[in-house]
Write a protein that holds these residues in place. Structure first.
Motif, PDB file in Angstrom:
ATOM      1  N   GLY A 162       0.809  -1.215   0.000  1.00  0.00           N
ATOM      2  CA  GLY A 162       0.000   0.000   0.000  1.00  0.00           C
ATOM      3  C   GLY A 162       0.842   1.264   0.000  1.00  0.00           C
ATOM      4  N   LYS A 163       2.051   1.123   0.534  1.00  0.00           N
ATOM      5  CA  LYS A 163       2.935   2.276   0.673  1.00  0.00           C
ATOM      6  C   LYS A 163       3.599   2.649  -0.657  1.00  0.00           C
ATOM      7  N   TYR A 164       3.661   1.671  -1.566  1.00  0.00           N
ATOM      8  CA  TYR A 164       4.432   1.879  -2.812  1.00  0.00           C
ATOM      9  C   TYR A 164       3.587   1.630  -4.057  1.00  0.00           C
ATOM     10  N   LYS A 165       2.610   2.460  -4.292  1.00  0.00           N
ATOM     11  CA  LYS A 165       1.707   2.232  -5.421  1.00  0.00           C
ATOM     12  C   LYS A 165       2.267   2.796  -6.727  1.00  0.00           C
ATOM     13  N   ASP A 166       3.026   3.883  -6.627  1.00  0.00           N
ATOM     14  CA  ASP A 166       3.377   4.632  -7.839  1.00  0.00           C
ATOM     15  C   ASP A 166       4.615   4.070  -8.513  1.00  0.00           C
ATOM     16  N   ASP A 167       4.421   3.574  -9.733  1.00  0.00           N
ATOM     17  CA  ASP A 167       5.559   3.028 -10.468  1.00  0.00           C
ATOM     18  C   ASP A 167       5.902   3.909 -11.669  1.00  0.00           C
ATOM     19  N   ARG A 168       5.414   5.155 -11.649  1.00  0.00           N
ATOM     20  CA  ARG A 168       5.848   6.126 -12.658  1.00  0.00           C
ATOM     21  C   ARG A 168       6.361   7.341 -11.904  1.00  0.00           C
ATOM     22  N   TYR A 169       7.592   7.705 -12.199  1.00  0.00           N
ATOM     23  CA  TYR A 169       8.173   8.768 -11.391  1.00  0.00           C
ATOM     24  C   TYR A 169       9.244   9.506 -12.173  1.00  0.00           C
ATOM     25  N   VAL A 170       9.299  10.812 -11.982  1.00  0.00           N
ATOM     26  CA  VAL A 170      10.363  11.599 -12.596  1.00  0.00           C
ATOM     27  C   VAL A 170      10.738  12.724 -11.638  1.00  0.00           C
ATOM     28  N   GLU A 171      12.046  12.993 -11.581  1.00  0.00           N
ATOM     29  CA  GLU A 171      12.562  14.026 -10.707  1.00  0.00           C
ATOM     30  C   GLU A 171      13.771  14.623 -11.406  1.00  0.00           C
ATOM     31  N   GLY A 172      14.000  15.906 -11.240  1.00  0.00           N
ATOM     32  CA  GLY A 172      15.201  16.509 -11.797  1.00  0.00           C
ATOM     33  C   GLY A 172      14.906  17.552 -12.859  1.00  0.00           C
ATOM     34  N   LYS A 173      15.990  17.998 -13.495  1.00  0.00           N
ATOM     35  CA  LYS A 173      15.894  19.125 -14.418  1.00  0.00           C
ATOM     36  C   LYS A 173      15.859  18.654 -15.870  1.00  0.00           C
ATOM     37  N   TYR A 174      14.893  19.166 -16.587  1.00  0.00           N
ATOM     38  CA  TYR A 174      14.765  18.911 -18.017  1.00  0.00           C
ATOM     39  C   TYR A 174      14.719  20.267 -18.731  1.00  0.00           C
ATOM     40  N   LYS A 175      14.776  20.218 -20.055  1.00  0.00           N
ATOM     41  CA  LYS A 175      14.689  21.444 -20.846  1.00  0.00           C
ATOM     42  C   LYS A 175      13.814  21.192 -22.060  1.00  0.00           C
ATOM     43  N   LEU A 176      12.907  22.130 -22.318  1.00  0.00           N
ATOM     44  CA  LEU A 176      12.170  22.102 -23.572  1.00  0.00           C
ATOM     45  C   LEU A 176      12.910  23.074 -24.493  1.00  0.00           C
ATOM     46  N   VAL A 177      13.598  22.510 -25.506  1.00  0.00           N
ATOM     47  CA  VAL A 177      14.478  23.334 -26.334  1.00  0.00           C
ATOM     48  C   VAL A 177      13.899  23.500 -27.730  1.00  0.00           C
ATOM     49  N   PHE A 178      13.910  24.740 -28.214  1.00  0.00           N
ATOM     50  CA  PHE A 178      13.435  25.084 -29.548  1.00  0.00           C
ATOM     51  C   PHE A 178      14.677  25.294 -30.423  1.00  0.00           C
ATOM     52  N   TYR A 179      14.890  24.423 -31.401  1.00  0.00           N
ATOM     53  CA  TYR A 179      16.062  24.513 -32.273  1.00  0.00           C
ATOM     54  C   TYR A 179      15.671  25.040 -33.645  1.00  0.00           C
ATOM     55  N   ASP A 180      16.441  26.014 -34.140  1.00  0.00           N
ATOM     56  CA  ASP A 180      16.294  26.423 -35.528  1.00  0.00           C
ATOM     57  C   ASP A 180      16.758  25.248 -36.395  1.00  0.00           C
ATOM     58  N   THR A 181      15.949  24.824 -37.353  1.00  0.00           N
ATOM     59  CA  THR A 181      16.289  23.598 -38.099  1.00  0.00           C
ATOM     60  C   THR A 181      17.456  23.816 -39.068  1.00  0.00           C
ATOM     61  N   PRO A 191      13.480  25.850 -18.976  1.00  0.00           N
ATOM     62  CA  PRO A 191      13.787  24.867 -17.930  1.00  0.00           C
ATOM     63  C   PRO A 191      12.500  24.225 -17.405  1.00  0.00           C
ATOM     64  N   VAL A 192      12.507  22.903 -17.304  1.00  0.00           N
ATOM     65  CA  VAL A 192      11.353  22.166 -16.780  1.00  0.00           C
ATOM     66  C   VAL A 192      11.853  21.373 -15.585  1.00  0.00           C
ATOM     67  N   ILE A 193      11.328  21.691 -14.400  1.00  0.00           N
ATOM     68  CA  ILE A 193      11.862  21.104 -13.173  1.00  0.00           C
ATOM     69  C   ILE A 193      10.802  20.253 -12.486  1.00  0.00           C
ATOM     70  N   PHE A 194      11.134  18.958 -12.328  1.00  0.00           N
ATOM     71  CA  PHE A 194      10.266  18.043 -11.596  1.00  0.00           C
ATOM     72  C   PHE A 194      10.828  17.918 -10.185  1.00  0.00           C
ATOM     73  N   ALA A 195      10.016  18.220  -9.186  1.00  0.00           N
ATOM     74  CA  ALA A 195      10.498  18.151  -7.805  1.00  0.00           C
ATOM     75  C   ALA A 195       9.350  17.771  -6.884  1.00  0.00           C
ATOM     76  N   ALA A 196       9.703  17.241  -5.709  1.00  0.00           N
ATOM     77  CA  ALA A 196       8.691  16.910  -4.704  1.00  0.00           C
ATOM     78  C   ALA A 196       7.963  18.183  -4.316  1.00  0.00           C
ATOM     79  N   LYS A 197       6.750  18.034  -3.782  1.00  0.00           N
ATOM     80  CA  LYS A 197       5.857  19.157  -3.560  1.00  0.00           C
ATOM     81  C   LYS A 197       6.525  20.321  -2.827  1.00  0.00           C
ATOM     82  N   GLY A 198       7.107  20.047  -1.647  1.00  0.00           N
ATOM     83  CA  GLY A 198       7.728  21.098  -0.849  1.00  0.00           C
ATOM     84  C   GLY A 198       8.880  21.768  -1.578  1.00  0.00           C
TER      85      GLY A 198
END
Ligand SMILES: [Zn+2]
Length: 208
Positions: A162-181, A191-198
């Motif tokens: 019951g304590k460990y239901k979530d098997d999808r998880y992401v944490e840390g820094k990502y970037k959505l980058v727009f590149y001139d082709t 910058p896209v930052i995934f972090a715990a609530k607090g």
């Protein structure tokens, strides 16, 4: 006709609800510039959700014009889909540039774009949150498959599933980058930052 639309919509909603816990979402605004544009602030998303929606709006600053490919970068890689839409609030929209296969075609100075990134976190060992690898141990619980890095994590799960239901998880820094082709240079990086609530709200306060 109305009935059919309603039916399709409710099927979609129940499928979505079955697949995900309702996801978290964030909005970012940015400037697309030839020399490398910036987001006005990072996008913060709360770790632990089964899915995410990131809405990114951006304005093309003169004299930039060109085609722009958008990539969500970071490790471990996330699966995601990109959709262009009319901005929800946009007083200056002149036209909607063509968007196909993650590329905006023919951006012109002054254009405003709105992009939706629907992001799915990777499957992880629900105990230690390590991203899934081929040698993980499979274990079925209540008809659902979970994967574990070691016997230790598996027995931890079996002791208190019951304590460990979530098997999808992401944490840390990502970037959505727009590149001139043409030049392959970044014209906007969000910058896209995934972090715990607090941590997310704490980090957010530091930005102001
Ligand atoms: Zn583990």
């Amino acid at each position: 006709m109305k009935k059919v639309v309603f039916f399709v919509l409710s099927v979609f909603i129940s499928l979505f609800a079955a697949t995900y816990r309702w996801g978290d979402s964030a909005h970012s605004m940015g400037l697309i510039k030839a020399e490398g544009g910036k987001a006005l602030h990072p996008a913060f998303l709360e770790s632990g959700w089964g899915g995410y929606t990131l809405i990114s709006t951006a304005t093309v600053i003169p004299p930039y014009s060109g085609d722009v490919r958008i990539v969500l970068e970071g490790q471990p890689q996330l699966s995601y889909s990109l959709y262009a839409s009319h901005p929800v609030i946009d007083l200056g929209l002149r036209r909607l540039p063509t968007f196909k296969d993650d590329v905006f075609y023919g951006l012109m100075p002054g254009d405003r774009i709105a992009l939706w990134a629907v992001i799915k976190p990777p499957t992880v060992d629900p105990v230690c949150k390590m991203p899934h690898q081929e040698n993980f141990i499979r274990h079925t619980h209540n008809g659902k498959d979970y994967f574990f890095c070691s016997e230790g994590c598996l027995s931890e799960f079996q002791n208190s599933p019951g304590k460990y239901k979530d098997d999808r998880y992401v944490e840390g820094k990502y970037k959505l980058v727009f590149y001139d082709t043409k030049t392959d240079k970044s014209v906007l990086s969000v910058p896209v930052i995934f972090a715990a609530k607090g941590e997310a709200s704490h980090a957010g306060q530091h930005q102001h």
